[in-house]
Design a protein around this motif. Sequence first.
Motif: not given
Length: 292
Positions: A186-213
Amino acid sequence: MSRDATGIAFGLTAALMWSSFLIASRVGAVDGLRPIDMMVLRFCIAGVLLAPVLWWTLRRGASHPLTIRRSVLLALAAGPVFVWFNVGGFQFAPLAHGAVIQPATVALGGMGLAALWLGERLTRSHIVGAVLLLAGIAAIAGPGLQGVNGRVLIGDAMFVMAGLFWVAYTLLLKRWAVSGLLAAAVVSVLSALVVVPFAVFGDVLSRLSVLSPAELLFQAMAHGVFNGVGAIVAFGLAVERLGAARAALIPALIPATTLIAGLPITGERPTTLEFVGAAVACIGLVIALMRR
Protein backbone atom coordinates in the motif's frame (compact mmCIF):
# COMPACT_ATOMS: atom_id res chain seq x y z
CA MET A 1 11.58 -21.48 15.68
CA SER A 2 9.54 -19.70 18.35
CA ARG A 3 7.48 -16.62 17.59
CA ASP A 4 10.01 -14.42 19.40
CA ALA A 5 12.98 -15.96 17.58
CA THR A 6 11.43 -15.41 14.15
CA GLY A 7 10.49 -11.86 15.14
CA ILE A 8 14.07 -11.11 16.15
CA ALA A 9 15.38 -12.66 12.92
CA PHE A 10 13.07 -10.48 10.84
CA GLY A 11 14.10 -7.43 12.87
CA LEU A 12 17.82 -8.07 12.36
CA THR A 13 17.23 -8.52 8.64
CA ALA A 14 15.44 -5.17 8.53
CA ALA A 15 18.31 -3.50 10.44
CA LEU A 16 20.89 -4.74 7.93
CA MET A 17 18.80 -3.55 5.01
CA TRP A 18 18.31 -0.14 6.61
CA SER A 19 22.07 0.12 7.06
CA SER A 20 22.58 -0.35 3.32
CA PHE A 21 19.96 2.35 2.73
CA LEU A 22 21.71 4.82 5.04
CA ILE A 23 25.07 4.18 3.40
CA ALA A 24 23.54 4.58 -0.06
CA SER A 25 21.80 7.80 1.00
CA ARG A 26 25.04 9.34 2.22
CA VAL A 27 26.96 8.19 -0.86
CA GLY A 28 24.19 9.51 -3.11
CA ALA A 29 24.15 12.89 -1.36
CA VAL A 30 27.93 13.20 -1.82
CA ASP A 31 27.54 12.25 -5.50
CA GLY A 32 24.98 15.02 -6.06
CA LEU A 33 21.71 13.09 -5.86
CA ARG A 34 18.76 14.92 -4.32
CA PRO A 35 16.11 13.50 -2.00
CA ILE A 36 13.56 13.35 -4.84
CA ASP A 37 15.98 11.22 -6.90
CA MET A 38 16.20 8.65 -4.12
CA MET A 39 12.43 8.78 -3.57
CA VAL A 40 11.87 7.93 -7.22
CA LEU A 41 14.29 5.00 -7.02
CA ARG A 42 12.68 3.70 -3.87
CA PHE A 43 8.99 3.99 -4.62
CA CYS A 44 8.96 3.36 -8.36
CA ILE A 45 10.93 0.13 -7.97
CA ALA A 46 9.08 -0.97 -4.84
CA GLY A 47 5.72 0.03 -6.34
CA VAL A 48 6.31 -2.15 -9.41
CA LEU A 49 7.49 -5.10 -7.30
CA LEU A 50 4.62 -4.90 -4.80
CA ALA A 51 1.73 -3.84 -7.05
CA PRO A 52 0.85 -7.52 -7.74
CA VAL A 53 0.50 -8.07 -3.97
CA LEU A 54 -2.00 -5.23 -3.67
CA TRP A 55 -3.86 -6.28 -6.82
CA TRP A 56 -4.07 -9.90 -5.63
CA THR A 57 -5.38 -8.83 -2.21
CA LEU A 58 -8.06 -6.59 -3.69
CA ARG A 59 -9.02 -9.09 -6.39
CA ARG A 60 -9.50 -11.92 -3.88
CA GLY A 61 -11.72 -9.70 -1.80
CA ALA A 62 -10.04 -11.12 1.28
CA SER A 63 -10.76 -9.44 4.56
CA HIS A 64 -8.06 -7.04 5.69
CA PRO A 65 -7.95 -4.14 8.14
CA LEU A 66 -7.04 -1.44 5.62
CA THR A 67 -9.48 1.26 4.54
CA ILE A 68 -8.70 4.15 2.21
CA ARG A 69 -8.15 6.42 5.21
CA ARG A 70 -5.81 3.96 6.91
CA SER A 71 -3.90 3.37 3.67
CA VAL A 72 -3.32 7.11 3.24
CA LEU A 73 -2.17 7.46 6.85
CA LEU A 74 0.34 4.62 6.43
CA ALA A 75 1.62 6.22 3.23
CA LEU A 76 2.01 9.54 5.04
CA ALA A 77 3.92 7.87 7.86
CA ALA A 78 6.31 5.75 5.73
CA GLY A 79 6.03 7.37 2.31
CA PRO A 80 7.60 10.37 0.53
CA VAL A 81 7.53 12.73 3.52
CA PHE A 82 9.34 10.20 5.70
CA VAL A 83 11.94 9.52 3.00
CA TRP A 84 12.43 13.25 2.38
CA PHE A 85 13.35 13.77 6.05
CA ASN A 86 15.37 10.55 6.05
CA VAL A 87 17.60 11.09 3.03
CA GLY A 88 17.39 14.88 3.03
CA GLY A 89 19.22 15.02 6.35
CA PHE A 90 22.33 13.68 4.64
CA GLN A 91 22.51 16.88 2.59
CA PHE A 92 23.52 18.59 5.85
CA ALA A 93 24.86 15.95 8.26
CA PRO A 94 27.30 13.02 7.98
CA LEU A 95 26.51 9.31 8.05
CA ALA A 96 27.29 8.95 11.78
CA HIS A 97 24.51 11.37 12.67
CA GLY A 98 21.84 9.68 10.58
CA ALA A 99 22.90 6.21 11.71
CA VAL A 100 22.52 7.19 15.36
CA ILE A 101 19.81 9.84 15.70
CA GLN A 102 17.09 8.08 13.70
CA PRO A 103 17.24 4.68 15.44
CA ALA A 104 17.57 6.28 18.87
CA THR A 105 14.43 8.33 18.17
CA VAL A 106 12.60 5.22 17.00
CA ALA A 107 13.71 3.12 19.96
CA LEU A 108 12.79 5.60 22.68
CA GLY A 109 9.74 7.10 20.98
CA GLY A 110 8.34 3.73 19.96
CA MET A 111 8.79 2.18 23.37
CA GLY A 112 7.25 5.13 25.19
CA LEU A 113 4.31 5.70 22.86
CA ALA A 114 3.53 1.98 22.65
CA ALA A 115 3.09 2.03 26.42
CA LEU A 116 0.97 5.20 26.39
CA TRP A 117 -1.14 4.63 23.27
CA LEU A 118 -1.32 0.84 22.88
CA GLY A 119 -1.14 -0.03 26.54
CA GLU A 120 1.89 -2.28 26.10
CA ARG A 121 3.49 -2.80 29.50
CA LEU A 122 7.10 -1.71 29.93
CA THR A 123 9.08 -4.24 31.95
CA ARG A 124 12.32 -3.80 33.82
CA SER A 125 14.14 -5.50 30.94
CA HIS A 126 12.75 -2.87 28.55
CA ILE A 127 14.18 -0.06 30.64
CA VAL A 128 17.54 -1.69 31.38
CA GLY A 129 17.94 -2.69 27.73
CA ALA A 130 17.06 0.81 26.53
CA VAL A 131 19.68 2.34 28.85
CA LEU A 132 22.35 -0.04 27.51
CA LEU A 133 21.25 0.68 23.95
CA LEU A 134 21.69 4.40 24.49
CA ALA A 135 25.07 3.84 26.14
CA GLY A 136 26.25 1.79 23.17
CA ILE A 137 24.92 4.33 20.69
CA ALA A 138 26.63 7.15 22.59
CA ALA A 139 29.95 5.27 22.44
CA ILE A 140 29.57 4.77 18.69
CA ALA A 141 28.43 8.30 17.94
CA GLY A 142 30.45 10.30 20.45
CA PRO A 143 33.40 11.26 18.23
CA GLY A 144 31.19 11.77 15.17
CA LEU A 145 28.75 14.06 16.96
CA GLN A 146 31.37 16.58 18.06
CA GLY A 147 31.81 19.92 16.38
CA VAL A 148 28.14 20.34 15.47
CA ASN A 149 27.28 23.56 13.60
CA GLY A 150 24.03 25.17 12.51
CA ARG A 151 23.95 23.42 9.14
CA VAL A 152 24.45 20.03 10.75
CA LEU A 153 21.67 20.76 13.23
CA ILE A 154 19.25 21.07 10.30
CA GLY A 155 20.16 17.54 9.24
CA ASP A 156 19.88 16.29 12.81
CA ALA A 157 16.39 17.79 13.14
CA MET A 158 15.38 16.05 9.91
CA PHE A 159 16.66 12.74 11.27
CA VAL A 160 14.57 13.21 14.42
CA MET A 161 11.48 13.88 12.30
CA ALA A 162 12.18 10.77 10.21
CA GLY A 163 12.41 8.73 13.40
CA LEU A 164 9.08 10.10 14.67
CA PHE A 165 7.38 9.30 11.36
CA TRP A 166 8.65 5.71 11.61
CA VAL A 167 7.39 5.48 15.18
CA ALA A 168 3.93 6.47 13.92
CA TYR A 169 4.12 3.79 11.20
CA THR A 170 5.14 1.16 13.77
CA LEU A 171 2.27 2.00 16.11
CA LEU A 172 -0.30 2.05 13.29
CA LEU A 173 0.84 -1.37 12.08
CA LYS A 174 0.34 -2.85 15.53
CA ARG A 175 -2.91 -1.03 16.31
CA TRP A 176 -4.57 -2.06 13.05
CA ALA A 177 -2.91 -5.52 12.87
CA VAL A 178 -1.75 -4.92 9.29
CA SER A 179 0.60 -7.49 7.76
CA GLY A 180 4.03 -6.20 6.84
CA LEU A 181 3.68 -7.27 3.21
CA LEU A 182 0.30 -5.61 2.66
CA ALA A 183 1.42 -2.42 4.40
CA ALA A 184 4.55 -2.26 2.24
CA ALA A 185 2.46 -2.75 -0.91
CA VAL A 186 0.00 0.00 0.00
CA VAL A 187 2.73 2.47 0.99
CA SER A 188 4.84 1.77 -2.10
CA VAL A 189 2.03 1.91 -4.65
CA LEU A 190 0.44 5.09 -3.26
CA SER A 191 3.84 6.75 -2.92
CA ALA A 192 4.80 5.78 -6.48
CA LEU A 193 1.73 7.59 -7.76
CA VAL A 194 3.02 10.73 -6.03
CA VAL A 195 6.65 10.61 -7.19
CA VAL A 196 6.23 9.31 -10.77
CA PRO A 197 5.36 12.79 -12.15
CA PHE A 198 8.68 14.09 -10.78
CA ALA A 199 10.49 11.36 -12.71
CA VAL A 200 8.58 12.05 -15.91
CA PHE A 201 8.47 15.85 -15.93
CA GLY A 202 11.42 16.77 -13.70
CA ASP A 203 15.16 16.38 -14.10
CA VAL A 204 15.46 13.26 -11.95
CA LEU A 205 16.36 10.97 -14.83
CA SER A 206 19.09 13.33 -16.03
CA ARG A 207 20.81 13.19 -12.63
CA LEU A 208 20.48 9.42 -12.43
CA SER A 209 21.87 9.00 -15.94
CA VAL A 210 25.27 10.43 -14.96
CA LEU A 211 25.84 7.63 -12.45
CA SER A 212 27.93 4.67 -13.53
CA PRO A 213 26.04 1.38 -13.98
CA ALA A 214 27.53 0.04 -10.76
CA GLU A 215 26.53 3.15 -8.78
CA LEU A 216 23.03 3.14 -10.23
CA LEU A 217 22.59 -0.56 -9.42
CA PHE A 218 23.80 0.03 -5.86
CA GLN A 219 21.37 2.92 -5.35
CA ALA A 220 18.48 1.03 -6.96
CA MET A 221 19.04 -2.08 -4.83
CA ALA A 222 19.54 -0.18 -1.58
CA HIS A 223 16.56 2.16 -2.02
CA GLY A 224 14.10 0.20 -4.13
CA VAL A 225 14.66 -3.44 -3.18
CA PHE A 226 16.26 -3.58 0.26
CA ASN A 227 14.64 -0.54 1.86
CA GLY A 228 11.51 -0.16 -0.24
CA VAL A 229 10.49 -3.82 -0.04
CA GLY A 230 12.70 -6.02 2.10
CA ALA A 231 13.15 -3.88 5.22
CA ILE A 232 9.58 -2.65 5.43
CA VAL A 233 8.20 -6.21 5.06
CA ALA A 234 10.71 -7.68 7.52
CA PHE A 235 10.01 -4.97 10.09
CA GLY A 236 6.26 -5.42 9.71
CA LEU A 237 6.67 -9.14 10.43
CA ALA A 238 8.82 -8.28 13.46
CA VAL A 239 6.09 -5.98 14.79
CA GLU A 240 3.51 -8.77 14.40
CA ARG A 241 5.62 -11.19 16.43
CA LEU A 242 7.30 -8.95 19.00
CA GLY A 243 4.81 -6.15 19.55
CA ALA A 244 5.37 -2.46 18.86
CA ALA A 245 7.37 -1.67 22.02
CA ARG A 246 9.96 -4.42 21.55
CA ALA A 247 10.11 -4.15 17.75
CA ALA A 248 10.77 -0.40 18.05
CA LEU A 249 14.10 -1.28 19.70
CA ILE A 250 15.34 -3.20 16.63
CA PRO A 251 16.46 -0.05 14.73
CA ALA A 252 18.80 0.74 17.64
CA LEU A 253 21.11 -1.89 16.11
CA ILE A 254 21.50 0.21 12.97
CA PRO A 255 24.60 2.12 14.17
CA ALA A 256 26.40 -1.18 14.77
CA THR A 257 25.26 -2.80 11.53
CA THR A 258 26.10 0.40 9.62
CA LEU A 259 29.65 0.26 10.95
CA ILE A 260 29.99 -3.33 9.76
CA ALA A 261 28.26 -2.90 6.39
CA GLY A 262 29.89 0.46 5.68
CA LEU A 263 33.47 -0.75 6.15
CA PRO A 264 33.98 -2.30 2.68
CA ILE A 265 32.23 0.65 0.98
CA THR A 266 33.66 3.65 2.82
CA GLY A 267 36.92 2.07 3.95
CA GLU A 268 36.38 3.56 7.43
CA ARG A 269 37.58 1.06 10.04
CA PRO A 270 35.65 1.28 13.33
CA THR A 271 37.65 2.31 16.39
CA THR A 272 37.92 0.23 19.54
CA LEU A 273 35.37 2.49 21.23
CA GLU A 274 32.95 1.97 18.35
CA PHE A 275 33.37 -1.81 18.56
CA VAL A 276 32.71 -1.68 22.31
CA GLY A 277 29.65 0.50 21.72
CA ALA A 278 28.32 -1.96 19.15
CA ALA A 279 28.73 -4.84 21.62
CA VAL A 280 26.98 -2.91 24.41
CA ALA A 281 24.12 -1.97 22.04
CA CYS A 282 23.68 -5.63 21.07
CA ILE A 283 23.57 -6.71 24.72
CA GLY A 284 21.05 -4.00 25.48
CA LEU A 285 18.87 -5.12 22.59
CA VAL A 286 18.90 -8.72 23.79
CA ILE A 287 17.88 -7.66 27.30
CA ALA A 288 15.16 -5.32 26.02
CA LEU A 289 13.69 -8.06 23.84
CA MET A 290 13.30 -10.43 26.78
CA ARG A 291 9.75 -10.85 27.99
CA ARG A 292 10.93 -10.76 31.62
